[in-house]
Design a protein around this motif. Sequence first.
Motif, mmCIF file in Angstrom:
data_model
loop_
_atom_site.group_PDB
_atom_site.id
_atom_site.type_symbol
_atom_site.label_atom_id
_atom_site.label_comp_id
_atom_site.label_asym_id
_atom_site.label_seq_id
_atom_site.Cartn_x
_atom_site.Cartn_y
_atom_site.Cartn_z
ATOM 1 N N ARG A 58 29.806 -80.366 31.258
ATOM 2 C CA ARG A 58 28.439 -79.918 30.985
ATOM 3 C C ARG A 58 27.632 -81.009 30.282
ATOM 4 N NH1 ARG A 58 29.324 -73.658 29.020
ATOM 5 N NH2 ARG A 58 29.807 -72.854 31.085
ATOM 6 N N ASP A 60 28.099 -84.252 30.551
ATOM 7 C CA ASP A 60 27.809 -85.291 31.546
ATOM 8 C C ASP A 60 26.653 -84.877 32.444
ATOM 9 O OD1 ASP A 60 29.832 -86.836 30.518
ATOM 10 O OD2 ASP A 60 31.303 -86.304 32.073
ATOM 11 N N ILE A 61 26.658 -83.626 32.878
ATOM 12 C CA ILE A 61 25.580 -83.141 33.739
ATOM 13 C C ILE A 61 24.258 -83.149 32.983
ATOM 14 C CG2 ILE A 61 24.700 -81.085 34.922
ATOM 15 C CD1 ILE A 61 27.609 -80.479 35.700
ATOM 16 N N ARG A 62 24.293 -82.743 31.725
ATOM 17 C CA ARG A 62 23.078 -82.732 30.910
ATOM 18 C C ARG A 62 22.526 -84.149 30.749
ATOM 19 N NH1 ARG A 62 24.933 -80.223 26.340
ATOM 20 N NH2 ARG A 62 24.933 -78.285 27.504
ATOM 21 N N GLU A 63 23.400 -85.139 30.556
ATOM 22 C CA GLU A 63 22.953 -86.532 30.431
ATOM 23 C C GLU A 63 22.330 -87.027 31.734
ATOM 24 O OE1 GLU A 63 26.171 -88.962 29.116
ATOM 25 O OE2 GLU A 63 26.363 -87.918 27.204
ATOM 26 N N GLU A 64 22.945 -86.663 32.872
ATOM 27 C CA GLU A 64 22.393 -87.078 34.159
ATOM 28 C C GLU A 64 21.021 -86.452 34.393
ATOM 29 O OE1 GLU A 64 25.164 -86.168 37.241
ATOM 30 O OE2 GLU A 64 26.721 -87.485 36.424
ATOM 31 N N LEU A 65 20.875 -85.175 34.054
ATOM 32 C CA LEU A 65 19.577 -84.514 34.227
ATOM 33 C C LEU A 65 18.518 -85.121 33.316
ATOM 34 C CD1 LEU A 65 20.673 -80.780 34.555
ATOM 35 C CD2 LEU A 65 19.847 -82.297 36.366
ATOM 36 N N ASP A 66 18.897 -85.455 32.093
ATOM 37 C CA ASP A 66 17.953 -86.103 31.175
ATOM 38 C C ASP A 66 17.532 -87.477 31.697
ATOM 39 O OD1 ASP A 66 18.009 -83.928 29.484
ATOM 40 O OD2 ASP A 66 19.427 -84.840 28.056
ATOM 41 N N ALA A 67 18.491 -88.210 32.250
ATOM 42 C CA ALA A 67 18.168 -89.535 32.790
ATOM 43 C C ALA A 67 17.238 -89.404 33.988
ATOM 44 C CB ALA A 67 19.452 -90.260 33.184
ATOM 45 N N GLU A 68 17.483 -88.405 34.850
ATOM 46 C CA GLU A 68 16.591 -88.199 35.995
ATOM 47 C C GLU A 68 15.197 -87.795 35.530
ATOM 48 O OE1 GLU A 68 18.368 -85.347 38.598
ATOM 49 O OE2 GLU A 68 20.040 -86.669 39.126
ATOM 50 N N PRO A 77 14.750 -96.203 32.133
ATOM 51 C CA PRO A 77 16.018 -95.466 32.101
ATOM 52 C C PRO A 77 17.038 -96.052 31.140
ATOM 53 C CG PRO A 77 15.779 -96.646 34.186
ATOM 54 C CD PRO A 77 14.492 -96.814 33.428
ATOM 55 N N ASP A 78 16.857 -97.323 30.734
ATOM 56 C CA ASP A 78 17.816 -97.930 29.810
ATOM 57 C C ASP A 78 17.485 -97.641 28.357
ATOM 58 O OD1 ASP A 78 19.324 -98.997 31.848
ATOM 59 O OD2 ASP A 78 18.134 -100.843 31.927
#
Length: 97
Positions: A58, A60-68, A77-78
Amino acid sequence: MMRILMGAATPVPSPSETVNPDLVTPGPWGFLVIALLAVVVILLITDMMRRIRRGRVRADIREELDAEARAEAGADPDSATDDTDGEAPEHGAPERS
């Protein structure tokens, strides 16, 4: 007198069996309790590992969604900007969709 000071040989008592070994063994009930305890511990460890793994996925998914979301908003993005404005992250029940 000299014999007393030199330490005369004192008799050493031989060990005798005073306890019945059949009465001090755990027996079948002891085995059953230990086996049941082992099964419960294994089930608890399995459940704990599943919960830890679920929390990591969860996150990891939250981090990916935040990055998107940052990428769509045009942010770099950096960069490590936080959307909470210095507030502590909420610790509670995870959001469900």
